[in-house]
Write a protein that holds these residues in place. Structure first.
Motif, PDB file in Angstrom:
ATOM      1  N   HIS A   1       0.835  -1.198   0.000  1.00 18.29           N
ATOM      2  CA  HIS A   1       0.000   0.000   0.000  1.00 18.29           C
ATOM      3  C   HIS A   1       0.869   1.248   0.000  1.00 18.29           C
ATOM      4  CE1 HIS A   1      -2.220   3.286   2.065  1.00 18.29           C
ATOM      5  NE2 HIS A   1      -3.180   2.898   1.238  1.00 18.29           N
ATOM      6  N   ALA A   2       1.963   1.217   0.765  1.00 14.85           N
ATOM      7  CA  ALA A   2       2.871   2.370   0.807  1.00 14.85           C
ATOM      8  C   ALA A   2       3.468   2.631  -0.566  1.00 14.85           C
ATOM      9  CB  ALA A   2       3.971   2.126   1.834  1.00 14.85           C
ATOM     10  N   SER A   3       3.838   1.567  -1.271  1.00 21.38           N
ATOM     11  CA  SER A   3       4.433   1.728  -2.603  1.00 21.38           C
ATOM     12  C   SER A   3       3.453   2.376  -3.570  1.00 21.38           C
ATOM     13  CB  SER A   3       4.888   0.370  -3.141  1.00 21.38           C
ATOM     14  OG  SER A   3       5.885  -0.188  -2.311  1.00 21.38           O
TER      15      SER A   3
ATOM     16  N   ALA B   1       7.398  21.451  -8.196  1.00 17.56           N
ATOM     17  CA  ALA B   1       6.897  21.022  -6.883  1.00 17.56           C
ATOM     18  C   ALA B   1       8.003  20.341  -6.089  1.00 17.56           C
ATOM     19  CB  ALA B   1       5.709  20.085  -7.045  1.00 17.56           C
ATOM     20  N   ARG B   2       7.863  20.352  -4.773  1.00 20.18           N
ATOM     21  CA  ARG B   2       8.795  19.653  -3.902  1.00 20.18           C
ATOM     22  C   ARG B   2       8.000  18.940  -2.815  1.00 20.18           C
ATOM     23  NH1 ARG B   2      10.538  22.917   0.503  1.00 20.18           N
ATOM     24  NH2 ARG B   2      12.582  21.932   0.393  1.00 20.18           N
ATOM     25  N   VAL B   3       8.654  18.065  -2.083  1.00 21.37           N
ATOM     26  CA  VAL B   3       7.929  17.248  -1.118  1.00 21.37           C
ATOM     27  C   VAL B   3       8.674  17.208   0.218  1.00 21.37           C
ATOM     28  CG1 VAL B   3       9.045  15.113  -1.887  1.00 21.37           C
ATOM     29  CG2 VAL B   3       6.825  15.001  -0.750  1.00 21.37           C
ATOM     30  N   THR B   4       7.906  17.234   1.292  1.00 20.34           N
ATOM     31  CA  THR B   4       8.448  17.109   2.642  1.00 20.34           C
ATOM     32  C   THR B   4       7.928  15.811   3.251  1.00 20.34           C
ATOM     33  OG1 THR B   4       8.519  19.503   2.942  1.00 20.34           O
ATOM     34  CG2 THR B   4       8.582  18.144   4.935  1.00 20.34           C
ATOM     35  N   ILE B   5       8.839  15.011   3.786  1.00 22.82           N
ATOM     36  CA  ILE B   5       8.497  13.723   4.381  1.00 22.82           C
ATOM     37  C   ILE B   5       8.912  13.750   5.854  1.00 22.82           C
ATOM     38  CG2 ILE B   5       8.827  11.234   4.281  1.00 22.82           C
ATOM     39  CD1 ILE B   5       9.666  11.585   1.349  1.00 22.82           C
TER      40      ILE B   5
ATOM     41  N   LYS C   1      11.898   8.565   0.943  1.00 17.73           N
ATOM     42  CA  LYS C   1      12.706   9.425   0.073  1.00 17.73           C
ATOM     43  C   LYS C   1      13.454   8.596  -0.965  1.00 17.73           C
ATOM     44  CE  LYS C   1      16.504  12.787   0.174  1.00 17.73           C
ATOM     45  NZ  LYS C   1      17.398  13.609   1.022  1.00 17.73           N
ATOM     46  N   ASP C   2      14.073   7.497  -0.544  1.00 19.66           N
ATOM     47  CA  ASP C   2      14.819   6.643  -1.476  1.00 19.66           C
ATOM     48  C   ASP C   2      13.903   6.073  -2.554  1.00 19.66           C
ATOM     49  OD1 ASP C   2      17.060   7.140   0.000  1.00 19.66           O
ATOM     50  OD2 ASP C   2      17.022   5.247   1.103  1.00 19.66           O
ATOM     51  N   TYR C   3      12.687   5.722  -2.184  1.00 17.91           N
ATOM     52  CA  TYR C   3      11.734   5.180  -3.160  1.00 17.91           C
ATOM     53  C   TYR C   3      11.431   6.225  -4.241  1.00 17.91           C
ATOM     54  CZ  TYR C   3       7.695   2.639  -5.011  1.00 17.91           C
ATOM     55  OH  TYR C   3       6.826   1.971  -5.828  1.00 17.91           O
ATOM     56  N   LEU C   4      11.174   7.466  -3.811  1.00 16.32           N
ATOM     57  CA  LEU C   4      10.880   8.524  -4.774  1.00 16.32           C
ATOM     58  C   LEU C   4      12.090   8.816  -5.656  1.00 16.32           C
ATOM     59  CD1 LEU C   4       8.876  11.025  -2.520  1.00 16.32           C
ATOM     60  CD2 LEU C   4       7.963   9.422  -4.206  1.00 16.32           C
ATOM     61  N   ALA C   5      13.289   8.793  -5.049  1.00 17.18           N
ATOM     62  CA  ALA C   5      14.502   9.046  -5.828  1.00 17.18           C
ATOM     63  C   ALA C   5      14.701   7.972  -6.895  1.00 17.18           C
ATOM     64  CB  ALA C   5      15.709   9.119  -4.898  1.00 17.18           C
ATOM     65  N   LYS C   6      14.408   6.714  -6.553  1.00 19.77           N
ATOM     66  CA  LYS C   6      14.537   5.635  -7.530  1.00 19.77           C
ATOM     67  C   LYS C   6      13.518   5.771  -8.663  1.00 19.77           C
ATOM     68  CE  LYS C   6      16.491   2.260  -4.311  1.00 19.77           C
ATOM     69  NZ  LYS C   6      16.277   1.000  -3.555  1.00 19.77           N
ATOM     70  N   ARG C   7      12.396   6.426  -8.371  1.00 21.86           N
ATOM     71  CA  ARG C   7      11.398   6.680  -9.410  1.00 21.86           C
ATOM     72  C   ARG C   7      11.790   7.859 -10.309  1.00 21.86           C
ATOM     73  NH1 ARG C   7       6.096   5.810  -9.554  1.00 21.86           N
ATOM     74  NH2 ARG C   7       6.483   6.888 -11.534  1.00 21.86           N
ATOM     75  N   GLY C   8      12.906   8.543  -9.983  1.00 17.79           N
ATOM     76  CA  GLY C   8      13.387   9.616 -10.847  1.00 17.79           C
ATOM     77  C   GLY C   8      13.212  11.010 -10.292  1.00 17.79           C
ATOM     78  N   VAL C   9      12.716  11.139  -9.060  1.00 13.38           N
ATOM     79  CA  VAL C   9      12.563  12.471  -8.448  1.00 13.38           C
ATOM     80  C   VAL C   9      13.913  12.912  -7.904  1.00 13.38           C
ATOM     81  CG1 VAL C   9      11.379  13.826  -6.693  1.00 13.38           C
ATOM     82  CG2 VAL C   9      10.185  11.935  -7.829  1.00 13.38           C
ATOM     83  N   ALA C  10      14.351  14.121  -8.262  1.00 14.38           N
ATOM     84  CA  ALA C  10      15.649  14.618  -7.817  1.00 14.38           C
ATOM     85  C   ALA C  10      15.688  14.711  -6.289  1.00 14.38           C
ATOM     86  CB  ALA C  10      15.928  15.993  -8.426  1.00 14.38           C
ATOM     87  N   PRO C  11      16.718  14.151  -5.652  1.00 16.18           N
ATOM     88  CA  PRO C  11      16.808  14.200  -4.184  1.00 16.18           C
ATOM     89  C   PRO C  11      16.755  15.614  -3.627  1.00 16.18           C
ATOM     90  CG  PRO C  11      18.384  12.620  -5.061  1.00 16.18           C
ATOM     91  CD  PRO C  11      17.795  13.340  -6.236  1.00 16.18           C
ATOM     92  N   ALA C  12      17.221  16.603  -4.409  1.00 13.25           N
ATOM     93  CA  ALA C  12      17.203  17.990  -3.926  1.00 13.25           C
ATOM     94  C   ALA C  12      15.784  18.506  -3.723  1.00 13.25           C
ATOM     95  CB  ALA C  12      17.940  18.898  -4.909  1.00 13.25           C
ATOM     96  N   ARG C  13      14.797  17.840  -4.335  1.00 12.10           N
ATOM     97  CA  ARG C  13      13.402  18.273  -4.185  1.00 12.10           C
ATOM     98  C   ARG C  13      12.711  17.584  -3.012  1.00 12.10           C
ATOM     99  NH1 ARG C  13      10.777  16.870  -9.708  1.00 12.10           N
ATOM    100  NH2 ARG C  13       8.988  17.958  -8.784  1.00 12.10           N
TER     101      ARG C  13
END
Length: 447
Positions: free
Chosen positions: A355-357, A373-377, A402-414
């Motif tokens: 479900h988290a994925s 856009a950027r995201v806060t976790i 955060k690592d999951y989003l980065a692997k999907r292609g979202v820049a870590p800086a965001r």
């Protein structure tokens, strides 16, 4: 138009990224800064008493304080002392005014009685009270001693007041003196705002440029290396150097800022202000260099202006190629962000469920379609375990998302990920369902 701000249109920006705009969207915090915020918040939540935040001038202590106050807003009544070398009587008057203690006070004893009554009333209402002393190195010993006494005020074993001392290395040296040993011993949370690493400097610059409206890489990797070298990783210095570099790029008709331009800046700063070996340029020197450089750069750029004009005319007349016009470019708009989402974890685990994925996939899809856009976790735990253990688990959960989003292609800086420790509010119950709800990360997308 202000000459210093012409680069805004030249680089296709909508706002100057490095001129101290009071907009929280420009704030970028690295993992270490977020960890420091989490520790300070826990110190306030758990009534640790005296807290300490140290950092060099320009390292971002005021930004950290602003973020902390935003996080605890609604939960904490705070007063911030900024006046230096204040007398004890004036200090008491300041506290009475800030905390709205509307009582007639004629002696120190009167104030202390009324102040304790105020703190007890706040405690009975479930409100926490915070006193912040900025630039605490600039306070008399009497004030620091009074702060120590305040931090000892308690009822039934619980602290009535949290005190946060903020300062630079001079404060650290002052606290190490024998006469302040009692205050030093009572500092339950001690954090230092470190300079940014080279990687963090790049993420900081990229974030501020993106918020300012730039969606192309303007500062090259070599430029970031030089900026980090010149600034020493101090955010305020990074702002000054980058602002100067953008102005220089405008006068020299550049579309990118490379390492050579920054190397020249570093050379000029060393020659003009006699920087010590390995030391960053100071604020006054950087400001003066920026002002003095305008005429020199402008003069140099005039020599090539006719060449640029001739080349533009040639392209239009012979090849029909349109001259690239950054003035007309508008940064892409960001769709309305979806509401915050929460994903939940098993006890003492940071593993992502199916479900988290799926929830993270939706977040990633939105971020990839909306590059502005950027995201806060924020990661949380239940009440089981020690404070240190909960911070580690909470951070691991935030990092997993955060690592999951980065692997999907979202820049870590965001992506900003912070472990907040044990959850607050209604999630602090002891029922099993409350504990399960507390073991989560909250994900919020902002524009």
């Amino acid at each position: 138009m202000d000459e210093d701000l012409r680069y805004i249109h030249h680089f296709g920006l909508i706002a100057p990224p490095f001129q101290g705009i009071p907009d929280r969207r420009f704030i970028w915090l690295g993992d270490k800064q977020l960890e420091t915020l989490a520790h300070l918040k826990v110190g306030i939540d758990e009534g640790k008493g005296a807290l300490l935040l140290l950092g060099d001038d320009g390292s971002g202590k005021s930004v950290m304080l602003g973020c902390l106050l935003s996080i605890v807003a609604g939960e904490v009544t705070a007063a911030i002392l900024r006046e230096a070398w204040i007398s004890v009587d004036r200090f008491f008057g300041f506290l009475a005014a800030e905390f709205k203690i509307d009582q007639e006070i004629s002696t120190k004893g009167d104030f202390l009685d009324h102040f304790r009554t105020f703190l007890l009333a706040a405690s009975s209402e479930g409100r926490k009270v915070l006193l912040v002393v900025e630039d605490a190195q600039n306070q008399e010993d009497e004030i620091l001693e009074q702060v120590r006494l305040f931090s000892n005020m308690e009822e039934n074993g619980e602290k009535l007041l949290s005190v946060l001392l903020i300062g630079n290395s001079e404060l650290n040296e002052k606290l190490m003196e024998y006469r302040h040993r009692a205050l030093l011993q009572r500092l339950a949370v001690r954090r230092h705002v470190d300079p940014l690493s080279e990687k963090e400097t790049g993420a900081y610059i990229q974030h501020r440029m993106m918020v300012g409206g730039a969606f192309l890489e303007i500062f090259t990797r070599e430029a970031v290396q030089e900026i980090h070298k010149v600034s020493g990783g101090i955010p305020k210095m990074i702002d000054l150097v980058c602002d100067h570099a953008l102005m220089s790029g405008y006068f020299e008709k550049r579309r990118t800022i490379d390492g050579k331009l920054l190397a020249r800046y570093a050379k000029e700063s060393k020659k003009t202000f006699r920087r010590a070996k390995g030391a960053g340029l100071n604020f006054e020197g950087a400001a003066r260099l920026k002002a003095d450089a305008v005429n020199a750069i402008k003069s140099r750029s005039l020599k090539v202006t006719s060449i640029w004009i001739g080349l533009a005319v040639f392209l239009f007349l012979t090849a029909g190629i349109s001259y690239l016009n950054f003035h007309g470019e508008k940064p892409p708009t960001v769709a309305v962000p979806p509401p915050p989402v929460s994903i939940y974890f098993e006890f003492a685990s940071a593993g992502l469920s199916g479900h988290a994925s799926s929830e993270l996939d939706r977040v990633a899809d939105f971020l990839l379609k909306n590059p502005a856009a950027r995201v806060t976790i924020k990661g949380y735990t239940d009440l089981a375990g020690s404070q240190k253990h909960n911070i580690i688990i909470a951070q691991s959960r935030a990092d997993a998302a955060k690592d999951y989003l980065a692997k999907r292609g979202v820049a870590p800086a965001r992506i900003q990920a912070a472990g907040m420790g044990a959850a607050n509010g209604s999630d602090r119950g002891q029922r099993p369902e409350d504990s399960k709800a507390a073991r989560r990360v909250e994900i919020e997308i902002t524009r």
